[in-house]
Motif scaffolding. Sequence first.
Motif, PDB file in Angstrom:
ATOM      1  N   THR A 103      92.640  84.816  -4.583  1.00  0.00           N
ATOM      2  CA  THR A 103      94.324  85.127  -5.123  1.00  0.00           C
ATOM      3  C   THR A 103      94.570  86.475  -4.766  1.00  0.00           C
ATOM      4  O   THR A 103      93.904  87.142  -3.895  1.00  0.00           O
ATOM      5  CB  THR A 103      93.987  85.130  -6.611  1.00  0.00           C
ATOM      6  OG1 THR A 103      93.050  86.162  -6.921  1.00  0.00           O
ATOM      7  CG2 THR A 103      93.263  83.914  -7.353  1.00  0.00           C
ATOM      8  N   ASP A 109      89.686  82.103  -6.067  1.00  0.00           N
ATOM      9  CA  ASP A 109      90.463  81.574  -6.947  1.00  0.00           C
ATOM     10  C   ASP A 109      90.148  80.405  -7.956  1.00  0.00           C
ATOM     11  O   ASP A 109      89.625  79.357  -7.250  1.00  0.00           O
ATOM     12  CB  ASP A 109      91.525  80.905  -6.145  1.00  0.00           C
ATOM     13  CG  ASP A 109      92.699  80.277  -7.085  1.00  0.00           C
ATOM     14  OD1 ASP A 109      92.545  80.174  -8.190  1.00  0.00           O
ATOM     15  OD2 ASP A 109      93.954  80.019  -6.498  1.00  0.00           O
ATOM     16  N   PRO A 110      89.840  80.589  -9.116  1.00  0.00           N
ATOM     17  CA  PRO A 110      89.094  79.612  -9.977  1.00  0.00           C
ATOM     18  C   PRO A 110      89.818  78.153  -9.700  1.00  0.00           C
ATOM     19  O   PRO A 110      88.996  77.049  -9.569  1.00  0.00           O
ATOM     20  CB  PRO A 110      89.418  79.670 -11.358  1.00  0.00           C
ATOM     21  CG  PRO A 110      89.628  81.364 -11.310  1.00  0.00           C
ATOM     22  CD  PRO A 110      90.282  81.645  -9.925  1.00  0.00           C
ATOM     23  N   LEU A 111      91.235  78.010  -9.475  1.00  0.00           N
ATOM     24  CA  LEU A 111      91.777  76.674  -9.293  1.00  0.00           C
ATOM     25  C   LEU A 111      91.303  76.090  -7.776  1.00  0.00           C
ATOM     26  O   LEU A 111      90.924  74.968  -7.723  1.00  0.00           O
ATOM     27  CB  LEU A 111      93.030  76.839  -9.001  1.00  0.00           C
ATOM     28  CG  LEU A 111      93.850  76.924 -10.424  1.00  0.00           C
ATOM     29  CD1 LEU A 111      95.313  77.299 -10.333  1.00  0.00           C
ATOM     30  CD2 LEU A 111      93.849  75.632 -11.339  1.00  0.00           C
ATOM     31  N   GLU A 114      87.662  74.795  -8.426  1.00  0.00           N
ATOM     32  CA  GLU A 114      87.718  73.431  -9.086  1.00  0.00           C
ATOM     33  C   GLU A 114      87.867  72.372  -8.171  1.00  0.00           C
ATOM     34  O   GLU A 114      87.372  71.186  -8.337  1.00  0.00           O
ATOM     35  CB  GLU A 114      88.682  73.427 -10.123  1.00  0.00           C
ATOM     36  CG  GLU A 114      88.750  72.402 -10.955  1.00  0.00           C
ATOM     37  CD  GLU A 114      89.544  72.647 -12.320  1.00  0.00           C
ATOM     38  OE1 GLU A 114      90.363  73.281 -12.340  1.00  0.00           O
ATOM     39  OE2 GLU A 114      89.244  71.698 -13.368  1.00  0.00           O
ATOM     40  N   ASP A 135      87.278  86.526 -11.137  1.00  0.00           N
ATOM     41  CA  ASP A 135      87.793  86.040 -12.547  1.00  0.00           C
ATOM     42  C   ASP A 135      86.710  85.280 -13.154  1.00  0.00           C
ATOM     43  O   ASP A 135      86.854  84.068 -13.267  1.00  0.00           O
ATOM     44  CB  ASP A 135      89.122  85.385 -12.386  1.00  0.00           C
ATOM     45  CG  ASP A 135      89.925  84.814 -13.597  1.00  0.00           C
ATOM     46  OD1 ASP A 135      89.232  85.184 -14.812  1.00  0.00           O
ATOM     47  OD2 ASP A 135      91.133  84.415 -13.419  1.00  0.00           O
ATOM     48  N   THR A 137      85.701  85.066 -16.268  1.00  0.00           N
ATOM     49  CA  THR A 137      86.036  83.972 -17.560  1.00  0.00           C
ATOM     50  C   THR A 137      86.530  82.806 -17.269  1.00  0.00           C
ATOM     51  O   THR A 137      85.850  81.646 -17.721  1.00  0.00           O
ATOM     52  CB  THR A 137      87.082  84.897 -18.379  1.00  0.00           C
ATOM     53  OG1 THR A 137      86.824  86.450 -18.615  1.00  0.00           O
ATOM     54  CG2 THR A 137      87.299  84.221 -19.613  1.00  0.00           C
ATOM     55  N   ARG A 138      87.452  82.477 -16.234  1.00  0.00           N
ATOM     56  CA  ARG A 138      87.793  80.986 -15.848  1.00  0.00           C
ATOM     57  C   ARG A 138      87.062  80.398 -15.145  1.00  0.00           C
ATOM     58  O   ARG A 138      86.640  79.362 -15.202  1.00  0.00           O
ATOM     59  CB  ARG A 138      89.220  81.455 -14.964  1.00  0.00           C
ATOM     60  CG  ARG A 138      90.423  81.749 -16.107  1.00  0.00           C
ATOM     61  CD  ARG A 138      91.591  81.881 -15.314  1.00  0.00           C
ATOM     62  NE  ARG A 138      91.984  80.563 -14.674  1.00  0.00           N
ATOM     63  CZ  ARG A 138      92.826  80.791 -13.373  1.00  0.00           C
ATOM     64  NH1 ARG A 138      93.191  81.902 -13.128  1.00  0.00           N
ATOM     65  NH2 ARG A 138      93.217  79.677 -13.093  1.00  0.00           N
ATOM     66  N   ILE A 139      86.028  81.196 -14.245  1.00  0.00           N
ATOM     67  CA  ILE A 139      84.868  80.459 -13.555  1.00  0.00           C
ATOM     68  C   ILE A 139      84.003  80.029 -14.208  1.00  0.00           C
ATOM     69  O   ILE A 139      83.561  78.899 -14.086  1.00  0.00           O
ATOM     70  CB  ILE A 139      84.404  81.546 -12.319  1.00  0.00           C
ATOM     71  CG1 ILE A 139      85.511  81.636 -11.266  1.00  0.00           C
ATOM     72  CG2 ILE A 139      83.072  81.148 -11.583  1.00  0.00           C
ATOM     73  CD1 ILE A 139      85.299  83.165 -10.371  1.00  0.00           C
ATOM     74  N   ARG A 141      84.315  79.250 -17.484  1.00  0.00           N
ATOM     75  CA  ARG A 141      84.748  77.926 -18.180  1.00  0.00           C
ATOM     76  C   ARG A 141      84.993  76.687 -17.395  1.00  0.00           C
ATOM     77  O   ARG A 141      83.984  75.605 -17.828  1.00  0.00           O
ATOM     78  CB  ARG A 141      86.162  78.146 -18.466  1.00  0.00           C
ATOM     79  CG  ARG A 141      86.540  77.647 -19.852  1.00  0.00           C
ATOM     80  CD  ARG A 141      88.132  78.067 -20.026  1.00  0.00           C
ATOM     81  NE  ARG A 141      88.189  79.538 -20.520  1.00  0.00           N
ATOM     82  CZ  ARG A 141      89.195  80.234 -20.054  1.00  0.00           C
ATOM     83  NH1 ARG A 141      90.355  79.747 -19.448  1.00  0.00           N
ATOM     84  NH2 ARG A 141      89.481  81.195 -20.554  1.00  0.00           N
ATOM     85  N   LEU A 142      84.862  76.705 -16.052  1.00  0.00           N
ATOM     86  CA  LEU A 142      84.646  75.734 -15.101  1.00  0.00           C
ATOM     87  C   LEU A 142      83.315  75.253 -14.818  1.00  0.00           C
ATOM     88  O   LEU A 142      82.955  74.184 -15.086  1.00  0.00           O
ATOM     89  CB  LEU A 142      85.281  76.123 -13.826  1.00  0.00           C
ATOM     90  CG  LEU A 142      86.411  75.558 -13.073  1.00  0.00           C
ATOM     91  CD1 LEU A 142      86.614  76.210 -11.780  1.00  0.00           C
ATOM     92  CD2 LEU A 142      86.160  74.104 -12.892  1.00  0.00           C
ATOM     93  N   TYR A 170      76.207  86.554 -15.733  1.00  0.00           N
ATOM     94  CA  TYR A 170      76.822  85.411 -15.768  1.00  0.00           C
ATOM     95  C   TYR A 170      76.034  84.334 -15.016  1.00  0.00           C
ATOM     96  O   TYR A 170      76.488  83.188 -15.424  1.00  0.00           O
ATOM     97  CB  TYR A 170      78.305  85.443 -14.799  1.00  0.00           C
ATOM     98  CG  TYR A 170      79.217  86.108 -15.734  1.00  0.00           C
ATOM     99  CD1 TYR A 170      80.186  85.860 -16.555  1.00  0.00           C
ATOM    100  CD2 TYR A 170      79.413  87.749 -15.280  1.00  0.00           C
ATOM    101  CE1 TYR A 170      80.924  86.751 -17.399  1.00  0.00           C
ATOM    102  CE2 TYR A 170      80.406  88.304 -15.957  1.00  0.00           C
ATOM    103  CZ  TYR A 170      80.905  87.751 -16.941  1.00  0.00           C
ATOM    104  OH  TYR A 170      82.044  88.687 -17.694  1.00  0.00           O
TER     105      TYR A 170
END
Length: 368
Positions: A103, A109-111, A114, A135, A137-139, A141-142, A170
Amino acid sequence: MADQVPLVSVVLGEAEERLVLEVLRSGQLAQGPKVERLEGLFCEVTGTAHAVALNSGTAALAASLDVLGVGAGDEVITSPLTFGATLNAIIKAGAKAKFADITDDLTIDPLAVESLITDRTVAVMPVHLYGLPADMTRIMRLADGKGIPIVEDAAQAVGATVEGRPVGSYGLGCFSLYATKNVTTGEGGIVTTDDAGLAGLLRLLRNQGMRGRYDYARIGDNLRLTDVQAALGIPQMEQLSTIAESRRRNAQYLIAGLQGIPGLELPSVPEGRFHVFHQFTVRVHGEALLDRDELASELAVAGVQSSVHYPRVVFDYDCYADHPQVEVGDVPRAREAARQVLSLPVHQHLSGVDLDTVIGAVGHLLRA
Ligand SMILES: *Cc1c(COP(=O)(O)O)cnc(C)c1O
């Protein structure tokens, strides 16, 4: 070149000298009580239950994949904008490397992560580049949702946090103690984890797979750090918040002094992330008066060292081309960043005059 503002400066003090002397006089030079103390300090800083010291950051990455059981046919997702060690560790494990684009903050980029996940994905390996955490927190979650383990390449980011949670906590946290890193023992690495089973496997692996003397429990290696090295790292870890704070203060000063230069993009820190500024990395865009490489050579003339981290995406070399374990993807943002990034001096031993020299030189070269 003696009066260049240096990009790296290693200054060890009396505390390091005293501890190293203690080791030399003890006669016990290999892994011992100093290594254990250093591991304890990494547990404190990362808030993890276990830390295992190894002889390099590369070994930390490779050993982490090994104890997770990563092997042939497996896939590991990482960043294309990183040091070769990240990719080499994946290849050495026998897995296939896949690359998620970055990003604007230059981390993965977490997206994109994914979109690369398949049923063969066995680990995601974010890189906390320049001391800025990805990132997480988002990684998380995935990854948590799909049960995929995280191996953090935290080589550049000891002390960094995301929403107050330290990097290295993490999953398996891989740190480097190489000579240029924020905390150094010359060479060295650490893996942090809350998983007692994985920590036990890492301890076996680093010591020839031995549970006890000549009691081989698995195929191992010699990945041990020495007490001489660990002695160097202990006082620095005790001073870690001071090191991080002075790098952050220097970064703030540079950001204030370099505001508003056409074509010069300054580092920006996303909300909630604590950046420890291993590097202070700017981007030089097309509208700047000089391109990135011209700026670097003119800065050298003006007495300011700089460096490109990294000049190409990590897989863009002949030795990785057509390699069956490297899946070359479409990573336009990482490729663009590799053409634009330039790291300027930010370390804790810079004086106010040094910082003003950096600001003055960049401003002189890029302000019309
Ligand atoms: C330094 C570094 C490593 C490797 O660490 P060594 O201790 O040199 O083996 C891995 N990844 C990144 C991003 C690094 O900067």
